[in-house]
Design a protein around this motif. Structure first.
Motif, mmCIF file in Angstrom:
data_model
loop_
_atom_site.group_PDB
_atom_site.id
_atom_site.type_symbol
_atom_site.label_atom_id
_atom_site.label_comp_id
_atom_site.label_asym_id
_atom_site.label_seq_id
_atom_site.Cartn_x
_atom_site.Cartn_y
_atom_site.Cartn_z
ATOM 1 N N ASP A 9 0.642 -1.237 0.098
ATOM 2 C CA ASP A 9 -0.057 -0.205 0.213
ATOM 3 C C ASP A 9 0.897 1.383 0.042
ATOM 4 O OD1 ASP A 9 0.817 -0.447 2.614
ATOM 5 O OD2 ASP A 9 -0.846 0.509 3.545
ATOM 6 N N GLN A 10 2.150 1.154 0.123
ATOM 7 C CA GLN A 10 3.001 2.291 0.140
ATOM 8 C C GLN A 10 3.583 2.627 -1.422
ATOM 9 O OE1 GLN A 10 3.537 4.257 2.918
ATOM 10 N NE2 GLN A 10 1.931 3.003 3.929
ATOM 11 N N PRO A 11 3.325 3.725 -2.120
ATOM 12 C CA PRO A 11 3.701 3.883 -3.565
ATOM 13 C C PRO A 11 5.335 3.873 -3.422
ATOM 14 C CG PRO A 11 1.943 5.381 -2.945
ATOM 15 C CD PRO A 11 2.348 4.765 -1.470
ATOM 16 N N LEU A 12 5.904 4.562 -2.361
ATOM 17 C CA LEU A 12 7.635 4.599 -2.636
ATOM 18 C C LEU A 12 8.113 3.123 -2.602
ATOM 19 C CD1 LEU A 12 8.328 7.816 -0.585
ATOM 20 C CD2 LEU A 12 8.504 7.376 -3.070
ATOM 21 N N GLN A 13 7.381 2.292 -1.652
ATOM 22 C CA GLN A 13 7.822 0.932 -1.361
ATOM 23 C C GLN A 13 7.586 0.244 -2.764
ATOM 24 O OE1 GLN A 13 8.512 -0.900 2.404
ATOM 25 N NE2 GLN A 13 10.026 -1.225 0.702
ATOM 26 N N ARG A 14 6.633 0.121 -3.426
ATOM 27 C CA ARG A 14 6.252 -0.351 -4.714
ATOM 28 C C ARG A 14 7.366 -0.075 -5.670
ATOM 29 N NH1 ARG A 14 0.822 1.134 -3.585
ATOM 30 N NH2 ARG A 14 1.020 2.263 -5.620
ATOM 31 N N LEU A 15 7.744 1.337 -5.779
ATOM 32 C CA LEU A 15 8.651 1.816 -6.555
ATOM 33 C C LEU A 15 10.005 1.228 -6.491
ATOM 34 C CD1 LEU A 15 9.307 3.751 -9.051
ATOM 35 C CD2 LEU A 15 9.740 5.613 -7.180
ATOM 36 N N GLY A 16 10.351 1.153 -5.430
ATOM 37 C CA GLY A 16 11.666 0.704 -4.819
ATOM 38 C C GLY A 16 11.701 -0.759 -5.389
ATOM 39 N N PHE A 17 10.918 -1.525 -5.067
ATOM 40 C CA PHE A 17 10.734 -3.050 -5.455
ATOM 41 C C PHE A 17 10.857 -3.027 -6.913
ATOM 42 C CE2 PHE A 17 8.117 -3.970 -1.267
ATOM 43 C CZ PHE A 17 9.418 -4.410 -0.634
ATOM 44 N N ARG A 18 10.081 -2.077 -7.669
ATOM 45 C CA ARG A 18 9.856 -2.362 -8.968
ATOM 46 C C ARG A 18 11.581 -2.056 -9.453
ATOM 47 N NH1 ARG A 18 6.794 -1.902 -13.595
ATOM 48 N NH2 ARG A 18 4.728 -1.817 -12.592
ATOM 49 N N MET A 19 12.064 -1.112 -9.190
ATOM 50 C CA MET A 19 13.225 -0.415 -9.589
ATOM 51 C C MET A 19 14.265 -1.708 -9.460
ATOM 52 S SD MET A 19 13.535 3.465 -8.417
ATOM 53 C CE MET A 19 15.271 3.629 -8.967
ATOM 54 N N LEU A 20 14.330 -2.311 -8.263
ATOM 55 C CA LEU A 20 15.068 -3.515 -7.717
ATOM 56 C C LEU A 20 14.782 -4.685 -8.940
ATOM 57 C CD1 LEU A 20 17.335 -5.108 -6.454
ATOM 58 C CD2 LEU A 20 15.520 -5.611 -4.616
ATOM 59 N N LEU A 21 13.630 -5.121 -9.144
ATOM 60 C CA LEU A 21 13.227 -6.395 -9.855
ATOM 61 C C LEU A 21 13.678 -6.059 -11.299
ATOM 62 C CD1 LEU A 21 10.093 -7.557 -8.293
ATOM 63 C CD2 LEU A 21 12.498 -7.973 -7.551
ATOM 64 N N GLU A 22 13.478 -4.863 -11.814
ATOM 65 C CA GLU A 22 13.511 -4.734 -13.195
ATOM 66 C C GLU A 22 14.945 -4.417 -13.617
ATOM 67 O OE1 GLU A 22 10.644 -1.681 -14.421
ATOM 68 O OE2 GLU A 22 9.232 -3.314 -14.715
ATOM 69 N N SER A 23 15.818 -4.323 -12.637
ATOM 70 C CA SER A 23 17.249 -4.052 -12.867
ATOM 71 C C SER A 23 17.957 -5.664 -13.289
ATOM 72 C CB SER A 23 18.053 -3.545 -11.725
ATOM 73 O OG SER A 23 17.963 -4.463 -10.450
ATOM 74 N N GLN A 24 17.056 -6.736 -12.844
ATOM 75 C CA GLN A 24 17.570 -7.925 -13.111
ATOM 76 C C GLN A 24 17.098 -8.399 -14.581
ATOM 77 O OE1 GLN A 24 19.222 -9.443 -10.291
ATOM 78 N NE2 GLN A 24 19.246 -7.372 -9.827
ATOM 79 N N ASP A 25 18.059 -9.389 -15.189
ATOM 80 C CA ASP A 25 17.638 -9.620 -16.398
ATOM 81 C C ASP A 25 16.587 -11.003 -16.712
ATOM 82 O OD1 ASP A 25 19.740 -7.948 -17.456
ATOM 83 O OD2 ASP A 25 21.405 -9.479 -17.405
ATOM 84 N N ASP A 26 16.433 -11.496 -15.260
ATOM 85 C CA ASP A 26 15.676 -12.670 -15.313
ATOM 86 C C ASP A 26 14.261 -12.547 -14.536
ATOM 87 O OD1 ASP A 26 16.740 -12.205 -12.688
ATOM 88 O OD2 ASP A 26 17.004 -14.752 -12.549
ATOM 89 N N MET A 27 14.035 -11.209 -14.389
ATOM 90 C CA MET A 27 12.673 -10.897 -13.709
ATOM 91 C C MET A 27 12.111 -9.578 -14.291
ATOM 92 S SD MET A 27 13.693 -11.017 -9.616
ATOM 93 C CE MET A 27 14.297 -12.139 -8.871
ATOM 94 N N THR A 28 10.699 -9.677 -14.126
ATOM 95 C CA THR A 28 9.969 -8.645 -15.084
ATOM 96 C C THR A 28 8.584 -8.305 -13.941
ATOM 97 O OG1 THR A 28 8.774 -7.817 -16.904
ATOM 98 C CG2 THR A 28 8.347 -10.086 -16.296
ATOM 99 N N VAL A 29 8.397 -7.122 -13.839
ATOM 100 C CA VAL A 29 6.981 -6.902 -13.035
ATOM 101 C C VAL A 29 6.000 -6.851 -13.878
ATOM 102 C CG1 VAL A 29 6.195 -4.978 -11.139
ATOM 103 C CG2 VAL A 29 8.620 -5.513 -11.179
ATOM 104 N N LEU A 30 4.915 -7.585 -13.736
ATOM 105 C CA LEU A 30 3.572 -7.476 -14.412
ATOM 106 C C LEU A 30 2.707 -6.299 -13.834
ATOM 107 C CD1 LEU A 30 2.864 -11.169 -15.088
ATOM 108 C CD2 LEU A 30 4.169 -9.637 -16.280
ATOM 109 N N GLY A 31 2.721 -5.778 -12.712
ATOM 110 C CA GLY A 31 1.845 -4.799 -12.164
ATOM 111 C C GLY A 31 2.227 -4.627 -10.885
ATOM 112 N N GLU A 32 1.267 -3.672 -10.199
ATOM 113 C CA GLU A 32 1.308 -3.271 -8.839
ATOM 114 C C GLU A 32 0.008 -3.384 -8.344
ATOM 115 O OE1 GLU A 32 3.367 0.328 -8.115
ATOM 116 O OE2 GLU A 32 4.973 -0.152 -9.461
ATOM 117 N N ALA A 33 -0.417 -3.789 -6.842
ATOM 118 C CA ALA A 33 -1.417 -3.751 -6.373
ATOM 119 C C ALA A 33 -1.367 -2.842 -4.964
ATOM 120 C CB ALA A 33 -2.288 -5.105 -5.888
ATOM 121 N N ALA A 34 -2.293 -1.862 -4.789
ATOM 122 C CA ALA A 34 -2.167 -1.272 -3.534
ATOM 123 C C ALA A 34 -2.842 -1.523 -2.351
ATOM 124 C CB ALA A 34 -2.674 0.397 -3.940
#
Length: 224
Positions: A9-34
Motif C-alpha cells: 500500500d506504500q507507493p514508494l515501497q512499490r517503486l523501490g521494489f520495481r526498480m530493484l526487480l527490473e534491474s535483473q535480466d531474469d525478472m519482470t514486474v507485471l503490475g502493482e496492487a495497492a
C-alpha cells in the motif's frame, strides 16, 4: 523469466521494489496492487509466478489475499514481506498458504534470491526457522476433540505415506535439512530428495514450509 506482482500500500515501497526487480535480466514486474483486493484480482488476471505480498494493507489484508490467491489452484506463489520478528502475521500467512516470508529490511540480494526460490517451487523460510515460528504460536494449532486417553483419528493426509515417508515428514517438521536427514538416517541425499518430493505430492503440500505445518497439524511433531 520470472514474473512478479507487487502488492504493497506504500507507493514508494512499490517503486523501490520495481526498480530493484527490473534491474535483473531474469525478472519482470507485471503490475502493482495497492491493497489485497487488487492483488487477488490482478493475480487472477496476470498469473504471475510470484506475488510479493505486504501483510498490512487497507481493506483486504495480505493474509486473506494470500489465502484467496492460493485457493485458486493457480501456479502463482506468494512471498510475504513482513516487519516480522515472530509476529502473528508471519504465522497466519504460512497457514494461509504462503511459500515463505522475508523481513522488509532484508538485503536486496536476499529478496531477489527469495523470489527466485519461490518461483521454482522452493520455500524461502529455513525449516528450523519455520519450526521456531510455529512453536511460538502453538496455541493457535488445533487441539483435537477426542476424549482424553484415546488416540486421535488418523489424518487422511497421512494415509498414503509409507513408514519411511512418515518418518521423514516427522523430521522435516523438526527442522532437519535434507543433508541432516541423509546423514542421520543413513540415506543418500538424492534418496531423501525423492522421498520429500513424494511426501509433498501425496499430502498435497505446496512446498516444504507447508509440510512442516502438516507435521504440526497432524501431531507428528509436538511443540517444544
Amino acid at each position: 523469466m520470472t514474473t512478479v506482482l507487487i502488492a504493497d500500500d506504500q507507493p514508494l515501497q512499490r517503486l523501490g521494489f520495481r526498480m530493484l526487480l527490473e534491474s535483473q535480466d531474469d525478472m519482470t514486474v507485471l503490475g502493482e496492487a495497492a491493497n489485497g483486493t487488487e492483488a487477488v484480482r490482478m493475480a487472477a488476471d496476470l498469473h504471475p509466478d510470484v506475488v510479493l505480498m505486504d501483510v498490512r494493507m487497507p481493506g483486504l489484508d495480505g493474509i486473506e489475499a494470500t489465502r484467496r490467491v492460493v485457493a485458486t489452484g493457480d501456479r502463482t506463489r506468494v512471498l510475504i514481506l513482513t516487519t516480522f520478528d515472530l509476529d502473528e502475521y508471519a504465522y497466519a500467512d504460512l497457514r494461509a498458504g504462503a511459500s515463505g516470508f522475508l523481513v522488509k529490511d532484508a538485503q536486496p540480494e536476499e529478496l531477489l534470491s527469495g523470489i527466485r526460490a519461490v518461483a521454482t517451487g522452493d520455500a524461502v523460510v529455513a525449516p528450523s526457522l519455520t519450526r521456531r515460528l510455529l512453536d511460538a504460536y502453538a496455541h493457535h494449532l488445533p487441539t483435537g476433540q477426542h476424549p482424553a486417553g484415546t488416540p486421535a483419528p488418523e489424518d487422511p493426509r497421512l494415509a498414503a505415506l509409507t513408514d519411511r515417508e512418515r518418518e521423514i515428514l516427522t523430521v522435516i517438521g523438526k527442522g532437519w535439512t535434507n543433508t541432516e536427514i541423509a546423514s542421520r538416517l543413513h540415506l543418500a541425499e538424492s534418496t531423501v530428495k525423492t522421498h520429500v518430493t513424494r511426501i509433498l505430492a501425496k499430502t498435497g503440500s505446496r512446498d516444504r514450509v507447508q509440510a512442516v505445518i502438516l507435521a504440526y497439524d497432524t501431531r507428528l511433531v509436538e511443540p517444544s
